[in-house]
Design a protein around this motif. Sequence first.
Motif, short mmCIF file in Angstrom:
data_model
loop_
_atom_site.label_atom_id
_atom_site.label_comp_id
_atom_site.label_asym_id
_atom_site.label_seq_id
_atom_site.Cartn_x
_atom_site.Cartn_y
_atom_site.Cartn_z
N SER A 100 3.44 2.88 3.58
CA SER A 100 3.25 1.64 4.34
C SER A 100 3.53 0.39 3.50
O SER A 100 2.79 -0.58 3.56
CB SER A 100 1.84 1.57 4.92
N ILE A 101 4.60 0.43 2.76
CA ILE A 101 5.01 -0.73 1.96
C ILE A 101 5.79 -1.66 2.86
O ILE A 101 6.77 -1.26 3.48
CB ILE A 101 5.83 -0.29 0.74
N ARG A 102 5.33 -2.91 2.93
CA ARG A 102 5.94 -3.88 3.84
C ARG A 102 6.62 -5.04 3.13
O ARG A 102 7.38 -5.77 3.74
CB ARG A 102 4.88 -4.44 4.79
N GLY A 103 6.33 -5.26 1.85
CA GLY A 103 6.92 -6.38 1.13
C GLY A 103 7.34 -5.98 -0.27
O GLY A 103 6.89 -4.97 -0.79
N LEU A 104 8.20 -6.80 -0.84
CA LEU A 104 8.68 -6.56 -2.20
C LEU A 104 8.34 -7.76 -3.07
O LEU A 104 8.37 -8.88 -2.58
CB LEU A 104 10.20 -6.35 -2.21
N PRO A 105 8.06 -7.56 -4.32
CA PRO A 105 7.82 -6.27 -4.99
C PRO A 105 6.42 -5.74 -4.65
O PRO A 105 5.52 -6.50 -4.32
CB PRO A 105 7.90 -6.63 -6.47
N THR A 106 6.27 -4.44 -4.75
CA THR A 106 4.99 -3.77 -4.55
C THR A 106 4.77 -2.78 -5.68
O THR A 106 5.67 -2.04 -6.03
CB THR A 106 4.95 -3.03 -3.19
N LEU A 107 3.56 -2.79 -6.22
CA LEU A 107 3.17 -1.86 -7.27
C LEU A 107 2.25 -0.81 -6.68
O LEU A 107 1.27 -1.14 -6.01
CB LEU A 107 2.43 -2.61 -8.40
N ILE A 108 2.58 0.45 -6.91
CA ILE A 108 1.71 1.56 -6.54
C ILE A 108 1.18 2.14 -7.84
O ILE A 108 1.94 2.46 -8.75
CB ILE A 108 2.49 2.66 -5.77
N VAL A 109 -0.14 2.27 -7.93
CA VAL A 109 -0.78 2.88 -9.09
C VAL A 109 -1.34 4.21 -8.61
O VAL A 109 -2.21 4.26 -7.75
CB VAL A 109 -1.90 1.99 -9.66
N ALA A 110 -0.81 5.30 -9.16
CA ALA A 110 -1.24 6.64 -8.79
C ALA A 110 -1.98 7.27 -9.96
O ALA A 110 -1.76 6.90 -11.12
CB ALA A 110 -0.04 7.50 -8.42
N SER A 111 -2.83 8.22 -9.65
CA SER A 111 -3.52 8.96 -10.72
C SER A 111 -2.49 9.71 -11.54
O SER A 111 -1.37 9.94 -11.10
CB SER A 111 -4.55 9.91 -10.12
N ALA A 112 -2.85 10.10 -12.74
CA ALA A 112 -1.92 10.74 -13.67
C ALA A 112 -1.29 12.01 -13.10
O ALA A 112 -0.14 12.31 -13.37
CB ALA A 112 -2.63 11.06 -14.98
N ASP A 113 -2.03 12.74 -12.30
CA ASP A 113 -1.50 13.98 -11.72
C ASP A 113 -0.90 13.77 -10.33
O ASP A 113 -0.49 14.73 -9.69
CB ASP A 113 -2.57 15.06 -11.68
N GLY A 114 -0.87 12.52 -9.86
CA GLY A 114 -0.29 12.24 -8.56
C GLY A 114 -1.17 12.63 -7.40
O GLY A 114 -0.72 12.66 -6.26
N SER A 115 -2.44 12.95 -7.65
CA SER A 115 -3.31 13.43 -6.59
C SER A 115 -3.82 12.33 -5.68
O SER A 115 -4.23 12.61 -4.56
CB SER A 115 -4.50 14.20 -7.18
N SER A 116 -3.80 11.10 -6.13
CA SER A 116 -4.27 10.01 -5.27
C SER A 116 -3.62 8.69 -5.65
O SER A 116 -3.17 8.50 -6.77
CB SER A 116 -5.79 9.89 -5.38
N ILE A 117 -3.59 7.82 -4.68
CA ILE A 117 -3.11 6.46 -4.89
C ILE A 117 -4.33 5.61 -5.20
O ILE A 117 -5.24 5.50 -4.39
CB ILE A 117 -2.39 5.92 -3.65
N LYS A 118 -4.36 5.03 -6.40
CA LYS A 118 -5.51 4.23 -6.80
C LYS A 118 -5.43 2.81 -6.24
O LYS A 118 -6.44 2.25 -5.83
CB LYS A 118 -5.61 4.16 -8.32
N ARG A 119 -4.26 2.22 -6.30
CA ARG A 119 -4.09 0.85 -5.84
C ARG A 119 -2.69 0.64 -5.27
O ARG A 119 -1.74 1.30 -5.67
CB ARG A 119 -4.27 -0.15 -6.97
N LYS A 120 -2.61 -0.33 -4.36
CA LYS A 120 -1.34 -0.81 -3.84
C LYS A 120 -1.41 -2.33 -3.92
O LYS A 120 -2.26 -2.95 -3.29
CB LYS A 120 -1.13 -0.35 -2.40
N ILE A 121 -0.53 -2.92 -4.72
CA ILE A 121 -0.58 -4.36 -4.97
C ILE A 121 0.76 -4.97 -4.57
O ILE A 121 1.81 -4.51 -5.04
CB ILE A 121 -0.88 -4.65 -6.45
N GLU A 122 0.73 -5.98 -3.72
CA GLU A 122 1.96 -6.63 -3.27
C GLU A 122 2.05 -8.03 -3.85
O GLU A 122 1.05 -8.72 -3.97
CB GLU A 122 2.00 -6.68 -1.75
#
Length: 146
Positions: free
Chosen positions: A110-132
Amino acid sequence: MITRFFLLFCLGFVMTCGGNRQLDTHKPSGPNVVGSETNQTQNFKWVSERKIRDAVKKPSGRPIYLIFAASWCNPCHQLLRIIATEGWDQRLYLANIEERWVQRIAQLLSIRGLPTLIVASADGSSIKRKIEGAPAIITYLAVHLE
């Protein structure tokens, strides 16, 4: 709750299902538009699908930082210059929204704007943050990557 290996799931979904919707990747024109990514992002390379898969499959113990950007996006170029200046470029992945596989992942997240930062856990199991937005991304990175 986001299930385990969410990023791998997204990549797998994109590869098998495709997707009908696409983000608008219309490249605006005019005097204020940066025309070439090479002069603005010389030290920062677009990530490949394989490199993202490898990062998630072989966790390093640190969060995965993935920035969605475009070559025609002025705020993205400003952000990338700051990232290169601060020396953070080796700790981040940059996904080009103009590539179809990146567009599909962006839709799933659900990324709607650029730039957007996605912070995922080290193993990719969860999205910690979404910052636009570049200012919010710079503030977050300054706190977490220093």
